[in-house]
Design a protein around this motif. Sequence first.
Motif, PDB file in Angstrom:
ATOM      1  N   UNK A  85      -2.684   4.563 -16.005  1.00 12.78           N
ATOM      2  CA  UNK A  85      -3.384   3.544 -15.214  1.00 12.78           C
ATOM      3  C   UNK A  85      -2.944   3.588 -13.759  1.00 12.78           C
ATOM      4  N   UNK A  86      -1.634   3.740 -13.530  1.00 15.07           N
ATOM      5  CA  UNK A  86      -1.130   3.831 -12.159  1.00 15.07           C
ATOM      6  C   UNK A  86      -1.671   5.084 -11.473  1.00 15.07           C
ATOM      7  N   UNK A  87      -1.701   6.197 -12.201  1.00 15.66           N
ATOM      8  CA  UNK A  87      -2.220   7.445 -11.646  1.00 15.66           C
ATOM      9  C   UNK A  87      -3.691   7.297 -11.263  1.00 15.66           C
ATOM     10  N   UNK A  88      -4.470   6.679 -12.138  1.00 14.46           N
ATOM     11  CA  UNK A  88      -5.892   6.451 -11.868  1.00 14.46           C
ATOM     12  C   UNK A  88      -6.074   5.571 -10.622  1.00 14.46           C
ATOM     13  N   UNK A  89      -5.269   4.510 -10.528  1.00 11.76           N
ATOM     14  CA  UNK A  89      -5.324   3.613  -9.369  1.00 11.76           C
ATOM     15  C   UNK A  89      -5.003   4.369  -8.077  1.00 11.76           C
ATOM     16  N   UNK A  90      -3.966   5.195  -8.115  1.00 11.34           N
ATOM     17  CA  UNK A  90      -3.576   5.957  -6.928  1.00 11.34           C
ATOM     18  C   UNK A  90      -4.670   6.937  -6.507  1.00 11.34           C
ATOM     19  N   UNK A  91      -5.276   7.615  -7.481  1.00 12.20           N
ATOM     20  CA  UNK A  91      -6.287   8.626  -7.163  1.00 12.20           C
ATOM     21  C   UNK A  91      -7.632   8.029  -6.761  1.00 12.20           C
ATOM     22  N   UNK A  92      -8.034   6.936  -7.421  1.00 14.88           N
ATOM     23  CA  UNK A  92      -9.380   6.421  -7.187  1.00 14.88           C
ATOM     24  C   UNK A  92      -9.453   5.285  -6.175  1.00 14.88           C
ATOM     25  N   UNK A  93      -8.344   4.592  -5.905  1.00 18.13           N
ATOM     26  CA  UNK A  93      -8.378   3.455  -4.980  1.00 18.13           C
ATOM     27  C   UNK A  93      -7.494   3.700  -3.757  1.00 18.13           C
ATOM     28  N   UNK A  94      -6.226   4.001  -4.005  1.00 19.71           N
ATOM     29  CA  UNK A  94      -5.264   4.115  -2.905  1.00 19.71           C
ATOM     30  C   UNK A  94      -5.544   5.336  -2.032  1.00 19.71           C
ATOM     31  N   UNK A  95      -5.734   6.501  -2.653  1.00 21.39           N
ATOM     32  CA  UNK A  95      -5.961   7.732  -1.886  1.00 21.39           C
ATOM     33  C   UNK A  95      -7.193   7.609  -0.983  1.00 21.39           C
ATOM     34  N   UNK A  96      -8.371   7.176  -1.479  1.00 16.72           N
ATOM     35  CA  UNK A  96      -9.536   7.028  -0.594  1.00 16.72           C
ATOM     36  C   UNK A  96      -9.310   6.009   0.538  1.00 16.72           C
ATOM     37  N   UNK A  97      -8.581   4.920   0.239  1.00 13.32           N
ATOM     38  CA  UNK A  97      -8.306   3.923   1.277  1.00 13.32           C
ATOM     39  C   UNK A  97      -7.441   4.526   2.391  1.00 13.32           C
ATOM     40  N   UNK A  98      -6.462   5.335   2.036  1.00 10.22           N
ATOM     41  CA  UNK A  98      -5.585   5.964   3.018  1.00 10.22           C
ATOM     42  C   UNK A  98      -6.370   6.986   3.840  1.00 10.22           C
TER      43      UNK A  98
END
Length: 158
Positions: free
Chosen positions: A16-29
């Motif tokens: 779940x954390x990996x999915x959050x990082x790839x789909x939400x955090x990475x695009x925001x950055x």
Amino acid sequence: MNKVPLTVTGAKKLREELDELKSVVRPRIIKAIAEAREHGDLKENAEYHAAREQQSFAEGRIAEIEGKLSNAQIIDVTKLDANGKVVFGATVEIEELESGETVTYQIVGEDEADIKAGRISVGSPIARALIGKEAEDVVIVKAPGGDIEYEILSIQYI
């Protein structure tokens, strides 16, 4: 490389954390970096440097989680034939014989350990003393302050 034990719940949280990082955090950055580049000179652009630092942290965490998952041996304690013994993933209620205090711990992998949540690492002194024992057994835990005796009250595989 050695496999690292991980409970089903622990693996799910990491995914779940990996999915959050790839789909939400990475695009925001990526969006923040693009916006900061539009402001011009990158040498003195604090927003750009902050976004790049966030990107570095996020990419490092993504690589760390992917590494953990690739080396994980996911153990579903509900499917183990433990024959009433304490095994990895088991939830154990123990009583300290001297004080009469009872505590409940689930034995988990190092990355999942959280003493406040009642999850102890399989490598901890208490877990090492408990592994392989049965209900009503008395175990001696070698602690820095001296030996502590516990009685196993119950074992659950949930």
